[in-house]
Design an enzyme around this catalytic site. Structure first.
Site, mmCIF file in Angstrom:
data_model
loop_
_atom_site.group_PDB
_atom_site.id
_atom_site.type_symbol
_atom_site.label_atom_id
_atom_site.label_comp_id
_atom_site.label_asym_id
_atom_site.label_seq_id
_atom_site.Cartn_x
_atom_site.Cartn_y
_atom_site.Cartn_z
ATOM 1 N N LYS A 50 0.807 -1.199 0.000
ATOM 2 C CA LYS A 50 0.000 0.000 0.000
ATOM 3 C C LYS A 50 0.850 1.263 0.000
ATOM 4 O O LYS A 50 0.374 2.346 -0.307
ATOM 5 C CB LYS A 50 -0.854 0.032 1.286
ATOM 6 C CG LYS A 50 -1.774 -1.118 1.463
ATOM 7 C CD LYS A 50 -2.431 -1.011 2.881
ATOM 8 C CE LYS A 50 -3.170 -2.252 3.253
ATOM 9 N NZ LYS A 50 -3.594 -2.228 4.661
ATOM 10 N N GLY A 51 2.098 1.126 0.419
ATOM 11 C CA GLY A 51 2.940 2.301 0.710
ATOM 12 C C GLY A 51 3.049 3.346 -0.385
ATOM 13 O O GLY A 51 3.221 4.522 -0.096
ATOM 14 N N ASP A 110 14.482 -0.322 1.093
ATOM 15 C CA ASP A 110 15.147 -0.485 2.383
ATOM 16 C C ASP A 110 16.194 -1.606 2.235
ATOM 17 O O ASP A 110 17.302 -1.342 1.791
ATOM 18 C CB ASP A 110 14.043 -0.810 3.403
ATOM 19 C CG ASP A 110 14.529 -0.878 4.822
ATOM 20 O OD1 ASP A 110 15.438 -0.116 5.175
ATOM 21 O OD2 ASP A 110 13.999 -1.691 5.605
ATOM 22 N N LYS A 138 16.945 4.090 1.198
ATOM 23 C CA LYS A 138 17.761 3.966 2.424
ATOM 24 C C LYS A 138 18.926 3.034 2.109
ATOM 25 O O LYS A 138 18.905 1.867 2.479
ATOM 26 C CB LYS A 138 16.918 3.339 3.545
ATOM 27 C CG LYS A 138 16.054 4.304 4.309
ATOM 28 C CD LYS A 138 15.669 3.767 5.686
ATOM 29 C CE LYS A 138 14.508 2.819 5.645
ATOM 30 N NZ LYS A 138 13.879 2.571 6.966
ATOM 31 N N PHE A 159 13.496 5.018 10.581
ATOM 32 C CA PHE A 159 12.197 4.462 10.218
ATOM 33 C C PHE A 159 11.275 5.640 9.986
ATOM 34 O O PHE A 159 11.073 6.471 10.877
ATOM 35 C CB PHE A 159 11.628 3.520 11.290
ATOM 36 C CG PHE A 159 10.483 2.729 10.737
ATOM 37 C CD1 PHE A 159 10.707 1.581 9.990
ATOM 38 C CD2 PHE A 159 9.180 3.174 10.893
ATOM 39 C CE1 PHE A 159 9.646 0.877 9.418
ATOM 40 C CE2 PHE A 159 8.115 2.472 10.331
ATOM 41 C CZ PHE A 159 8.348 1.325 9.594
HETATM 42 P P1 IMP Z 1 12.562 -3.715 1.489
HETATM 43 O O1 IMP Z 1 13.251 -3.955 2.806
HETATM 44 O O2 IMP Z 1 13.439 -2.910 0.559
HETATM 45 O O3 IMP Z 1 12.114 -5.005 0.889
HETATM 46 O O4 IMP Z 1 11.295 -2.825 1.803
HETATM 47 C C1 IMP Z 1 10.050 -3.392 1.968
HETATM 48 C C2 IMP Z 1 8.965 -2.448 2.350
HETATM 49 O O5 IMP Z 1 9.124 -2.149 3.715
HETATM 50 C C3 IMP Z 1 8.886 -1.094 1.684
HETATM 51 O O6 IMP Z 1 8.262 -1.114 0.432
HETATM 52 C C4 IMP Z 1 8.042 -0.352 2.703
HETATM 53 O O7 IMP Z 1 6.665 -0.607 2.484
HETATM 54 C C5 IMP Z 1 8.511 -0.955 4.013
HETATM 55 N N1 IMP Z 1 9.473 -0.060 4.675
HETATM 56 C C6 IMP Z 1 10.821 -0.074 4.613
HETATM 57 N N2 IMP Z 1 11.350 0.922 5.337
HETATM 58 C C7 IMP Z 1 10.311 1.588 5.863
HETATM 59 C C8 IMP Z 1 10.211 2.751 6.691
HETATM 60 O O8 IMP Z 1 11.182 3.398 7.114
HETATM 61 N N3 IMP Z 1 8.945 3.136 7.015
HETATM 62 C C9 IMP Z 1 7.820 2.476 6.590
HETATM 63 N N4 IMP Z 1 7.877 1.404 5.806
HETATM 64 C C10 IMP Z 1 9.117 0.962 5.446
HETATM 65 MG MG MG Z 2 6.253 -0.603 -0.162
#
Ligand code: IMP
Ligand code: MG
Length: 186
Positions: A50-51, A110, A138, A159
Site C-alpha cells: 500500500k505504501g 530499504d 535507504k 524508520f
Molecule cells: P525492502 O526492505 O526494501 O524489501 O522494503 C520493503 C517495504 O518495507 C517497503 O516497500 C516499505 O513498504 C517498508 N518499509 C521499509 N522501510 C520503511 C520505513 O522506514 N517506514 C515504513 N515502511 C518501510
Molecule cells: Mg512498499
C-alpha cells in the site's frame, strides 16, 4: 496497536524530514521527466501497495502523456521496524505487460528484498522495458544489491512514516515524511 487518542498518534512524530513542499517539487519534476522519457511509448506505472499509493496518485497527475496504472501488493514488513526477510505477492497485476514499458513506482527501498523479487517476477513476463522509480532510498540498509533507476530522496537509516508509509498501518495520511519515534515504545 489501536490508537484511541490523537496525542498517541502525534507523540510518535519525532520530526519532519521531508516537507510537503519538498515532496511536491520532486514529484512534479519526476512526472515531467517521465513524460519526456516515455513520449509516444505505451507506459504502464505499476504501484506496489500500500505504501506507494499517495506517491503514485500525485505522480500520475504530473504526467502529461497517456499512461496506464496497475497494482501489486507485496508484503515484507509487519507491525515492526525490522524486515521479516520474506516477500510474498498478495495481489498481482491484471494486465499482460508484454506490450508495455513498465515503471515500478515504489515508496521506499530499504533492504532491497521486495523490489529485487518483484523486478525478477516482472522481467520474466517480458515487458518492452522495466525501470524502477522510488520516492525514498535507504542505501545503508541494503542486504541485496539493488539500485533504483530513479530515486527522489536518499535518507539515512531512520524508520519513516507519512505520505503513504506506515507504522502498524497508521500514519499513512500524514502529508509529509517524518521520522517515527520508537523510543517511547519501550
Ligand atoms: P525492502 O526492505 O526494501 O524489501 O522494503 C520493503 C517495504 O518495507 C517497503 O516497500 C516499505 O513498504 C517498508 N518499509 C521499509 N522501510 C520503511 C520505513 O522506514 N517506514 C515504513 N515502511 C518501510
Ligand atoms: Mg512498499
Amino acid at each position: 496497536m489501536t490508537i484511541t487518542d490523537k496525542s498517541q498518534f502525534t507523540g510518535k512524530i519525532k520530526r519532519v524530514i521531508i516537507t510537503e513542499e519538498e515532496i511536491c517539487t520532486a514529484v512534479k519534476r519526476a512526472g515531467e521527466m517521465l513524460s519526456r522519457e516515455y513520449e509516444d511509448k505505451p507506459l504502464l506505472l505499476v504501484s506496489i501497495l500500500k505504501g506507494a499509493f499517495i506517491f503514485l496518485s500525485d505522480l500520475t497527475k504530473e504526467i502529461s502523456i497517456p499512461c496506464e496504472v496497475g497494482f501489486m501488493a507485496a508484503k515484507s514488513y509487519f507491525a515492526d521496524t525490522a524486515s521479516s526477510g520474506s516477500v510474498t505477492i498478495t495481489y498481482d497485476l491484471a494486465q499482460d505487460i508484454s506490450n508495455y514499458h513498465v515503471v515500478i513506482v515504489e515508496d521506499i527501498i530499504d533492504t532491497g528484498r521486495t523490489l529485487s523479487e518483484v523486478v525478477k517476477m516482472l522481467e520474466s513476463r517480458g515487458p518492452l522495458s522495466l525501470k524502477v522509480m522510488t520516492l525514498l532510498d535507504k542505501p545503508d540498509r541494503r542486504v541485496v544489491d539493488f539500485k533504483a533507476d530513479w530515486s527522489l530522496f536518499t535518507i539515512p537509516d531512520y524508520f519513516v512514516i507519512g505520505y503513504g508509509l506506515d507504522f502498524g498501518e497508521y500514519y499513512r495520511n500524514l502529508p509529509y515524511i517524518a521520522e517515527y519515534d520508537s523510543q517511547t515504545d519501550r
